[in-house]
Structure formats: structure tokens, C-alpha cells
Design a protein around this motif. Structure first.
Motif, PDB file in Angstrom:
ATOM      1  N   GLU A  81       6.779  46.384  75.950  1.00 38.43           N
ATOM      2  CA  GLU A  81       5.868  47.389  75.394  1.00 38.43           C
ATOM      3  C   GLU A  81       4.459  46.806  75.219  1.00 38.43           C
ATOM      4  OE1 GLU A  81       5.971  50.666  71.828  1.00 38.43           O
ATOM      5  OE2 GLU A  81       6.759  48.670  71.396  1.00 38.43           O
ATOM      6  N   GLN A  82       4.400  45.546  74.808  1.00 42.42           N
ATOM      7  CA  GLN A  82       3.114  44.911  74.565  1.00 42.42           C
ATOM      8  C   GLN A  82       2.324  44.691  75.862  1.00 42.42           C
ATOM      9  OE1 GLN A  82       3.452  41.207  72.448  1.00 42.42           O
ATOM     10  NE2 GLN A  82       1.344  40.578  72.898  1.00 42.42           N
ATOM     11  N   HIS A  83       3.008  44.276  76.940  1.00 39.42           N
ATOM     12  CA  HIS A  83       2.310  43.902  78.166  1.00 39.42           C
ATOM     13  C   HIS A  83       2.187  45.037  79.178  1.00 39.42           C
ATOM     14  CE1 HIS A  83       1.976  39.642  77.170  1.00 39.42           C
ATOM     15  NE2 HIS A  83       3.239  39.671  76.769  1.00 39.42           N
ATOM     16  N   ALA A  85       2.530  48.607  78.299  1.00 42.52           N
ATOM     17  CA  ALA A  85       2.431  49.942  77.704  1.00 42.52           C
ATOM     18  C   ALA A  85       1.422  50.816  78.443  1.00 42.52           C
ATOM     19  CB  ALA A  85       2.066  49.833  76.226  1.00 42.52           C
ATOM     20  N   ALA A  86       0.301  50.228  78.841  1.00 44.17           N
ATOM     21  CA  ALA A  86      -0.745  51.007  79.501  1.00 44.17           C
ATOM     22  C   ALA A  86      -0.307  51.520  80.873  1.00 44.17           C
ATOM     23  CB  ALA A  86      -2.009  50.162  79.642  1.00 44.17           C
ATOM     24  N   ASP A  87       0.665  50.844  81.502  1.00 46.02           N
ATOM     25  CA  ASP A  87       1.116  51.231  82.835  1.00 46.02           C
ATOM     26  C   ASP A  87       2.327  52.162  82.800  1.00 46.02           C
ATOM     27  OD1 ASP A  87      -0.842  49.573  83.966  1.00 46.02           O
ATOM     28  OD2 ASP A  87       0.493  47.831  83.800  1.00 46.02           O
ATOM     29  N   LEU A  88       2.837  52.438  81.621  1.00 45.87           N
ATOM     30  CA  LEU A  88       4.022  53.280  81.496  1.00 45.87           C
ATOM     31  C   LEU A  88       3.630  54.729  81.245  1.00 45.87           C
ATOM     32  CD1 LEU A  88       6.222  50.990  79.189  1.00 45.87           C
ATOM     33  CD2 LEU A  88       6.325  51.198  81.687  1.00 45.87           C
ATOM     34  N   ARG A  93       7.814  55.301  78.316  1.00 48.24           N
ATOM     35  CA  ARG A  93       7.606  54.874  76.932  1.00 48.24           C
ATOM     36  C   ARG A  93       8.693  55.428  76.020  1.00 48.24           C
ATOM     37  NH1 ARG A  93       2.103  55.591  78.275  1.00 48.24           N
ATOM     38  NH2 ARG A  93       2.122  57.715  77.412  1.00 48.24           N
ATOM     39  N   ASP A  94       9.127  56.654  76.307  1.00 48.10           N
ATOM     40  CA  ASP A  94      10.205  57.246  75.513  1.00 48.10           C
ATOM     41  C   ASP A  94      11.508  56.469  75.705  1.00 48.10           C
ATOM     42  OD1 ASP A  94      11.392  59.539  73.906  1.00 48.10           O
ATOM     43  OD2 ASP A  94      12.573  59.680  75.744  1.00 48.10           O
ATOM     44  N   LEU A  96      11.780  53.330  76.505  1.00 51.30           N
ATOM     45  CA  LEU A  96      11.625  52.043  75.841  1.00 51.30           C
ATOM     46  C   LEU A  96      11.811  52.181  74.327  1.00 51.30           C
ATOM     47  CD1 LEU A  96      11.000  49.057  76.203  1.00 51.30           C
ATOM     48  CD2 LEU A  96       8.561  49.613  76.058  1.00 51.30           C
ATOM     49  N   GLU A  97      11.264  53.234  73.775  1.00 53.95           N
ATOM     50  CA  GLU A  97      11.415  53.475  72.343  1.00 53.95           C
ATOM     51  C   GLU A  97      12.875  53.723  71.975  1.00 53.95           C
ATOM     52  OE1 GLU A  97      10.625  53.700  68.438  1.00 53.95           O
ATOM     53  OE2 GLU A  97       9.258  53.070  70.045  1.00 53.95           O
ATOM     54  N   ARG A 100      14.652  50.340  71.766  1.00 51.35           N
ATOM     55  CA  ARG A 100      14.345  49.627  70.527  1.00 51.35           C
ATOM     56  C   ARG A 100      15.029  50.282  69.327  1.00 51.35           C
ATOM     57  NH1 ARG A 100       8.261  47.797  69.823  1.00 51.35           N
ATOM     58  NH2 ARG A 100       9.389  46.414  68.383  1.00 51.35           N
TER      59      ARG A 100
END
Length: 289
Positions: A81-83, A85-88, A93-94, A96-97, A100
Motif C-alpha cells: 500500500e505504501q509503495h 498505492a498511487a498505481d492501484l 485498493r479495495d 488490499l484493504e 489487511r
């Protein structure tokens, strides 16, 4: 109505002996019967000790071996997510969330399983315990974790019971966390902790005005993994009330619940009274900090 036994030890012994039928002479009992009974007892103790060791090994495995891969999942998900996130996109992103969130839920479940295991095997050291102080402590922790939430919290002072302090704190944590959690749909959390004497016992009542539940389903709530609310309704891991009941049982106590759907519920725990009497003056309530 049966008369109480006298307090004198010798008199008590005589009274009990007089009430029991005379034992048959030892000559009528085959020696092998005593030997067989002793062997069965020894076998049962050995089996119990082996079961205890298995539980301890299982708890150790859950605590260490399962947590390691879970930490790895959480760690690498956070790094991703840190590295990236901008490309997702929103869907990635959903996903990935969700990974977690599932890892966090599994960590909570592991904590619950370990607490349930410890509640059933941790040695008890019972003393006079200030249950009011433990309740105020737990409510203060809940407020610290959710400081923006409006809450009306009342704890009756002077509730003293005979219990293991750490285990009683854990029991109250389960009941008070439950009350706080299922009050989230209200504008204000409302929780009360009161007590009354019942003979030589104290009945502690933890009440809330949360979502409650159908009383016809009350027998299910103390069973592990039995949830009356879904995970999207803050249903939790389904172990909290099972832990509370396990602790109550080990103290020779009972735990019951009164509930109504949409109107909240009240849990009652009946524990031996401590030497200090509880304060039962009308309106004698404290407010948790």
C-alpha cells in the motif's frame, strides 16, 4: 425444614456421621476392587495431565506459529500500500484493504482463543476484590479508545467480591466491551454497573441500552463462535461471552442475561461476597472517568 449443621468441627463430624448409613466392614470389599479403583484414578490423572500439556502446546503454537505468517501478511500488505498505492485503481485498493482487515480480524480471533484457553486453566488466587474499581478502569480504557463518543457511564461504588482479580477484570472487560460495542448505533453509549446482596453472594449487573437481541436466542450467546450479529454489525469473534462464562464457572458463579431486541440487555454475575459490604444506599453511583 433441615436444620443447619453446628459450627463445632467435632459436632459437625458427629452430625454427618449420624446421618449416613453405617459403612460395611472392610472385609466385605475385595482387595482387587480397591486396587482397580486406585489404578483408574491414576490413569484419569495421567490422562488429565496429558490433556493439559496438549492444551499448553496448542496455546504456544497458536501464540507463536500462527502469529508469524499473520504478521508477514500484514507487513507486506502495508508495504504494498505504501509503495504502490498511487498505481492501484479503486478495485485493487479495495482488495488490499480487505486483506489487511482480514489479517487484523484473524489477530483478534487468535487473542480470543488464547484468552479462552487461559480462562479455563490459569490458577486462581481469590481475594477480596474491588469490582467497582475494575469496572471504572475498563470503562476508562473504552473511553480512551473512542474519545469522541458521547457516553453516560455509571458504576456503583463499593462492590467487593471474592474472586481472582485478573480473571474478574477479564470477565468485566468482556461484558463492558460487549455493552459498548452494541451501543454504537445509539447517539450516546449508556452503561451501568450495579450490585445487590443475595444472601452471602453479590449479584453484579452490567446493563446497556444498545441493540439487544431476541431473548429466545439467549442460550446461544455463551457458546464459542455463536454470534447474534453479523461481522458487519460489530458481531466480533464470538468468544467474549464464552470467556466470561468460563471465568464465572471457575469461580463457582453463575452468569445470566436479560435482553430485549432493540432495547439493550443486562448481564448478571453472582459471585461470593467479600468481607467488605457493598454500598446499597439509594443513588449511590459513581461515574467512570
Amino acid at each position: 425444614m433441615p436444620q443447619p449443621l453446628p459450627h463445632n468441627r467435632s459436632a459437625c463430624t458427629d452430625a454427618v456421621a449420624g446421618a449416613m448409613p453405617a459403612a460395611e466392614p472392610r472385609d466385605h470389599v475385595a482387595p482387587t476392587a480397591d486396587a482397580d479403583l486406585a489404578q483408574q484414578l491414576a490413569d484419569s490423572r495421567a490422562e488429565l495431565a496429558a490433556t493439559q500439556r496438549d492444551l499448553e502446546l496448542l496455546s504456544h503454537g497458536v501464540s507463536h506459529d500462527l502469529r508469524a505468517p499473520l504478521r508477514a501478511i500484514e507487513c507486506f500488505a502495508a508495504l504494498l500500500e505504501q509503495h504502490a498505492a498511487a498505481d492501484l485503481d479503486a478495485t485493487a485498493r479495495d482488495h488490499l484493504e480487505r486483506v489487511r482487515a482480514a489479517a487484523a480480524r484473524m489477530a483478534t480471533l487468535i487473542d480470543g482463543l488464547l484468552a479462552l484457553s487461559r480462562a479455563g486453566r490459569t490458577p486462581l488466587s481469590c481475594t477480596d476484590v474491588d469490582a467497582s474499581l475494575l469496572a471504572e478502569w475498563t470503562l476508562a480504557e473504552l473511553r480512551d479508545a473512542d474519545p469522541t463518543r458521547a457516553a453516560e457511564l455509571h458504576v456503583q461504588p463499593g462492590i467487593v467480591v471474592r474472586a481472582d482479580e485478573r480473571q474478574l477484570k477479564l470477565l468485566l472487560e468482556q461484558l463492558l466491551h460487549n455493552a459498548w460495542k452494541f451501543s454504537r448505533s445509539r447517539d450516546r453509549v449508556s452503561v451501568t454497573v450495579t450490585a445487590e446482596r443475595v444472601g452471602d453472594h453479590v449479584r453484579i449487573s452490567v446493563g446497556d441500552h444498545g441493540t439487544g437481541f431476541d431473548p429466545a436466542r439467549a442460550e446461544r450467546i455463551f457458546e464459542p463462535f455463536q454470534r447474534l450479529h453479523g461481522t458487519d454489525e460489530d458481531g466480533g469473534h464470538g468468544l467474549g461471552l464464552a470467556i466470561a462464562q468460563r471465568i464465572a464457572e471457575r469461580h463457582g458463579a453463575t452468569i445470566t442475561v436479560d435482553a430485549r431486541a432493540g432495547e439493550g440487555c443486562t448481564f448478571h454475575v453472582l459471585l461470593p461476597q467479600g468481607e467488605t459490604r457493598i454500598d446499597t444506599a439509594p443513588g449511590a453511583h459513581g461515574t467512570a472517568p
